[in-house]
Design a protein around this motif. Structure first.
Motif, PDB file in Angstrom:
ATOM      1  N   ALA A  38      -4.356   4.543   3.369  1.00  0.00           N
ATOM      2  CA  ALA A  38      -3.690   3.432   2.687  1.00  0.00           C
ATOM      3  C   ALA A  38      -4.356   3.259   1.331  1.00  0.00           C
ATOM      4  O   ALA A  38      -5.578   3.119   1.251  1.00  0.00           O
ATOM      5  N   HIS A  39      -3.541   3.267   0.276  1.00  0.00           N
ATOM      6  CA  HIS A  39      -4.090   3.203  -1.078  1.00  0.00           C
ATOM      7  C   HIS A  39      -3.386   2.126  -1.891  1.00  0.00           C
ATOM      8  O   HIS A  39      -2.152   2.043  -1.905  1.00  0.00           O
ATOM      9  N   SER A  40      -4.197   1.311  -2.567  1.00  0.00           N
ATOM     10  CA  SER A  40      -3.660   0.324  -3.495  1.00  0.00           C
ATOM     11  C   SER A  40      -4.698   0.073  -4.570  1.00  0.00           C
ATOM     12  O   SER A  40      -5.820  -0.316  -4.254  1.00  0.00           O
ATOM     13  N   TYR A  41      -4.342   0.322  -5.826  1.00  0.00           N
ATOM     14  CA  TYR A  41      -5.260   0.167  -6.944  1.00  0.00           C
ATOM     15  C   TYR A  41      -6.579   0.859  -6.626  1.00  0.00           C
ATOM     16  O   TYR A  41      -6.612   2.062  -6.439  1.00  0.00           O
ATOM     17  N   TYR A  47       0.816  -1.210   0.000  1.00  0.00           N
ATOM     18  CA  TYR A  47       0.000   0.000   0.000  1.00  0.00           C
ATOM     19  C   TYR A  47       0.852   1.262   0.000  1.00  0.00           C
ATOM     20  O   TYR A  47       1.810   1.401   0.766  1.00  0.00           O
ATOM     21  N   PHE A  48       0.463   2.175  -0.856  1.00  0.00           N
ATOM     22  CA  PHE A  48       0.979   3.527  -0.879  1.00  0.00           C
ATOM     23  C   PHE A  48       0.350   4.243   0.313  1.00  0.00           C
ATOM     24  O   PHE A  48      -0.866   4.239   0.467  1.00  0.00           O
ATOM     25  N   MET A  49       1.168   4.842   1.167  1.00  0.00           N
ATOM     26  CA  MET A  49       0.659   5.448   2.400  1.00  0.00           C
ATOM     27  C   MET A  49       0.787   6.966   2.351  1.00  0.00           C
ATOM     28  O   MET A  49       1.784   7.513   1.857  1.00  0.00           O
ATOM     29  N   SER A  50      -0.230   7.615   2.885  1.00  0.00           N
ATOM     30  CA  SER A  50      -0.246   9.079   2.885  1.00  0.00           C
ATOM     31  C   SER A  50      -0.818   9.610   4.184  1.00  0.00           C
ATOM     32  O   SER A  50      -1.577   8.919   4.864  1.00  0.00           O
ATOM     33  N   THR A  70       5.969   5.860  -0.981  1.00  0.00           N
ATOM     34  CA  THR A  70       5.724   4.671  -1.781  1.00  0.00           C
ATOM     35  C   THR A  70       5.954   3.400  -0.961  1.00  0.00           C
ATOM     36  O   THR A  70       6.422   3.450   0.177  1.00  0.00           O
ATOM     37  N   THR A  71       5.639   2.270  -1.571  1.00  0.00           N
ATOM     38  CA  THR A  71       5.632   1.003  -0.834  1.00  0.00           C
ATOM     39  C   THR A  71       6.987   0.635  -0.235  1.00  0.00           C
ATOM     40  O   THR A  71       7.047   0.080   0.862  1.00  0.00           O
ATOM     41  N   THR A  72       8.052   0.977  -0.959  1.00  0.00           N
ATOM     42  CA  THR A  72       9.396   0.607  -0.475  1.00  0.00           C
ATOM     43  C   THR A  72      10.133   1.771   0.142  1.00  0.00           C
ATOM     44  O   THR A  72      11.322   1.682   0.432  1.00  0.00           O
ATOM     45  N   SER A  73       9.444   2.878   0.338  1.00  0.00           N
ATOM     46  CA  SER A  73      10.045   4.116   0.864  1.00  0.00           C
ATOM     47  C   SER A  73      11.003   4.772  -0.114  1.00  0.00           C
ATOM     48  O   SER A  73      11.758   5.662   0.275  1.00  0.00           O
ATOM     49  N   LYS A  81       6.504  -3.423  10.773  1.00  0.00           N
ATOM     50  CA  LYS A  81       5.613  -3.076  11.885  1.00  0.00           C
ATOM     51  C   LYS A  81       4.282  -2.505  11.403  1.00  0.00           C
ATOM     52  O   LYS A  81       3.475  -2.045  12.223  1.00  0.00           O
ATOM     53  N   ASN A  82       4.061  -2.516  10.094  1.00  0.00           N
ATOM     54  CA  ASN A  82       2.814  -1.982   9.517  1.00  0.00           C
ATOM     55  C   ASN A  82       2.531  -0.562  10.011  1.00  0.00           C
ATOM     56  O   ASN A  82       1.389  -0.202  10.334  1.00  0.00           O
ATOM     57  N   THR A  83       3.579   0.246  10.023  1.00  0.00           N
ATOM     58  CA  THR A  83       3.481   1.569  10.632  1.00  0.00           C
ATOM     59  C   THR A  83       3.992   2.639   9.685  1.00  0.00           C
ATOM     60  O   THR A  83       4.995   2.438   8.993  1.00  0.00           O
ATOM     61  N   VAL A  84       3.327   3.771   9.692  1.00  0.00           N
ATOM     62  CA  VAL A  84       3.815   4.959   8.981  1.00  0.00           C
ATOM     63  C   VAL A  84       3.825   6.118   9.980  1.00  0.00           C
ATOM     64  O   VAL A  84       2.912   6.254  10.793  1.00  0.00           O
ATOM     65  N   ILE A  85       4.885   6.891   9.909  1.00  0.00           N
ATOM     66  CA  ILE A  85       5.124   7.969  10.864  1.00  0.00           C
ATOM     67  C   ILE A  85       5.148   9.304  10.136  1.00  0.00           C
ATOM     68  O   ILE A  85       5.672   9.401   9.016  1.00  0.00           O
TER      69      ILE A  85
END
Length: 116
Positions: A98-101, A32-35, A52-55, A76-80
């Motif tokens: 969290a965005h994917s397709y 997932y692309f995280m924002s 992006t998914t891999t930073s 850790k399924n975490t975004v900071i």
């Protein structure tokens, strides 16, 4: 069941710092692309920062460049969202996305108030 949970909001003085955390469960987080978005009263949500998914790539709204930093830990399924040198105009409700397709998941939001 997908859950997106933000934490770390609060009241801070101008020039101060806050760290927002977002923990996701029930989804393949690394795909997932995280924002981070924020919403001012009476306004639409606007994107603040994205990763992006891999930073490999991060993007920021011009208003926060040089002050905010987004990062993620796929283990850790975490975004900071590290927010430094906060200004009164940063006061808003902050949301994790969290965005994917064709899938979009949102957290419940966390209030950030910058005031003396």
């Amino acid at each position: 069941q997908v859950q997106i949970v933000e934490s770390g909001g609060g009241l801070v003085q101008p020039g101060g710092s806050l760290t927002l955390s977002c923990v996701a469960s029930g989804l393949a987080f690394s795909r997932y692309f995280m924002s981070w978005y924020r919403q001012f009263p009476g306004k639409e949500r606007e994107v603040v920062a994205a990763i992006t998914t891999t930073s490999a790539t991060t993007q920021y709204d011009d208003s926060v460049k040089g002050r905010f930093t987004i990062s993620r830990d796929n283990a850790k399924n975490t975004v900071i969202l590290q927010m430094n040198n906060l200004k009164s105009e940063d006061t808003a409700v902050y949301y994790c996305n969290a965005h994917s397709y064709a899938q979009d998941y949102w957290g419940q939001g966390t209030q950030v108030t910058v005031s003396s």
